[in-house]
Design a protein around this motif. Sequence first.
Motif, short mmCIF file in Angstrom:
data_model
loop_
_atom_site.label_atom_id
_atom_site.label_comp_id
_atom_site.label_asym_id
_atom_site.label_seq_id
_atom_site.Cartn_x
_atom_site.Cartn_y
_atom_site.Cartn_z
N MET A 69 44.26 49.85 36.00
CA MET A 69 44.76 48.59 36.54
C MET A 69 44.42 47.44 35.60
O MET A 69 43.35 47.42 34.99
N ARG A 70 45.36 46.50 35.50
CA ARG A 70 45.12 45.30 34.71
C ARG A 70 45.38 44.07 35.58
O ARG A 70 46.24 44.10 36.47
N LEU A 71 44.66 43.00 35.32
CA LEU A 71 44.80 41.75 36.06
C LEU A 71 45.30 40.65 35.15
O LEU A 71 44.90 40.58 33.98
N VAL A 72 46.13 39.78 35.69
CA VAL A 72 46.73 38.69 34.93
C VAL A 72 46.62 37.41 35.75
O VAL A 72 46.86 37.42 36.97
N GLN A 73 46.25 36.31 35.11
CA GLN A 73 46.29 35.00 35.74
C GLN A 73 47.53 34.27 35.22
O GLN A 73 47.77 34.25 34.01
N LEU A 74 48.30 33.70 36.13
CA LEU A 74 49.51 33.00 35.71
C LEU A 74 49.88 31.93 36.72
O LEU A 74 49.25 31.81 37.78
N ARG A 75 50.87 31.14 36.34
CA ARG A 75 51.40 30.11 37.24
C ARG A 75 52.82 30.48 37.66
O ARG A 75 53.64 30.87 36.83
N ALA B 73 36.44 38.44 41.65
CA ALA B 73 35.25 39.20 41.28
C ALA B 73 34.05 38.78 42.12
O ALA B 73 33.24 39.63 42.53
N LEU B 74 33.90 37.49 42.40
CA LEU B 74 32.80 37.03 43.25
C LEU B 74 32.92 37.63 44.65
O LEU B 74 31.92 38.01 45.26
N ALA B 75 34.14 37.73 45.15
CA ALA B 75 34.36 38.33 46.47
C ALA B 75 33.99 39.81 46.45
O ALA B 75 33.41 40.33 47.42
N ALA B 76 34.30 40.48 45.35
CA ALA B 76 33.94 41.90 45.23
C ALA B 76 32.43 42.07 45.22
O ALA B 76 31.89 42.98 45.88
N ILE B 77 31.74 41.22 44.49
CA ILE B 77 30.28 41.29 44.44
C ILE B 77 29.70 41.05 45.82
O ILE B 77 28.80 41.77 46.28
N GLU B 78 30.22 40.05 46.53
CA GLU B 78 29.73 39.72 47.86
C GLU B 78 29.95 40.88 48.84
O GLU B 78 29.12 41.16 49.71
N LEU C 105 35.77 45.81 41.55
CA LEU C 105 36.91 44.90 41.47
C LEU C 105 38.19 45.62 41.88
O LEU C 105 39.03 45.05 42.58
N ALA C 106 38.36 46.87 41.47
CA ALA C 106 39.53 47.64 41.86
C ALA C 106 39.58 47.84 43.36
O ALA C 106 40.65 47.76 43.98
N GLU C 107 38.43 48.10 43.97
CA GLU C 107 38.37 48.25 45.43
C GLU C 107 38.69 46.95 46.14
O GLU C 107 39.33 46.96 47.21
N ARG D 83 30.12 43.55 34.71
CA ARG D 83 31.24 43.63 33.78
C ARG D 83 32.53 43.69 34.59
O ARG D 83 32.75 44.60 35.38
N ILE D 84 33.40 42.69 34.38
CA ILE D 84 34.68 42.64 35.08
C ILE D 84 35.67 43.58 34.42
O ILE D 84 36.45 44.27 35.09
N GLY D 85 35.69 43.60 33.11
CA GLY D 85 36.64 44.44 32.39
C GLY D 85 36.69 44.06 30.92
O GLY D 85 35.73 43.51 30.37
N PHE D 86 37.83 44.33 30.30
CA PHE D 86 38.00 44.10 28.87
C PHE D 86 39.37 43.46 28.61
O PHE D 86 40.31 43.65 29.38
N ALA D 87 39.46 42.72 27.52
CA ALA D 87 40.71 42.07 27.16
C ALA D 87 40.91 42.10 25.65
O ALA D 87 39.94 42.18 24.88
#
Length: 326
Positions: free
Chosen positions: A1-7, A35-40, A45-47, A181-185
Amino acid sequence: MRLVQLRIDGKRVVAASQGGDARIVTGTDSVRALALAAIEAGRSLAEEVAARSLGRSVDLAAALAAGDVLAPIDHDDPAHLVLTGTGLTHLGSADARDKMHQAAASGTETDSIRMFRMGLEGGKPEGDAPGVQPEWFYKGDGTGLIGPGRPLTSPSFALDGGEEPEIAGIYLIGHDGRVHRIGFALGNEFSDHVTEQQNYLYLAHSKLRQAAIGPELLVGALPQDIRGTSSLVRGGETIWSAPFLSGEANMSHSIANLEYHHFKYAQFRRPGDVHIHFFGTATLSFAAGMRAAPGDVFRIEVPEFGLPLENKLAIADETQHRVHAL
């Protein structure tokens, strides 16, 4: 899975891309918040993404062409995002560096070669014990983070602005100070190689530059063998292109060793901070005799990371800053 931030329609969203389909992740407008929500919640992050409903499909290629794709991680306060990196970490990286730091006619080894040999001998320790320290450098804070499609701007005083195609590790410090570690880019660890060439002690100066990452953030483990292409495009024509290798199969240090020697410093474990750490490269157009010119486009692509990272070289229009006594 990959994540993207966009408008989309002027509103920030996060999209999850998998199997050729990209969909909006509901209930969040940033990867950091996700990611903060996943930690909490005590999950990966995938879950966390799987626990949320996904919205409509997004054409990421069209969004990138329209300039709507952002860097895949950022921070509301740029002072709490740290850009750093390590060098001489890849098999073959010493060759490119040594071309810039050739020893005198005495035939003695350069410090670059000695540092590289240290990594070969002790950069991949067995078990949990730390290995040899890598070369390390600081690039700046979040004000120097550039997203895909935006220009990489070289300071007016710089002697060069050249690409460094790399993989960057993306990290978030939890509220308890633990490193996640969130991931890689994909990354372009933009540097001034002419300044560095004058003397290796100028490395610190040469690295205080902007850096680009994206467009997509790879969640999960980094492939052992990464094979990509780095290109320099001028006027729509590719004037230089070369393959570049990364992943631990092509490195003299393990990712874990590079992470240990960065986060062993307490100031880099400040809760809430984001860290983008560049792992190094062995491929430079500068080492091949190329010099990028304003308007040239740096293109970095790796199939596992989805869309390519492209940034145009620009030169800042600024005057020298002076200190004024009060």
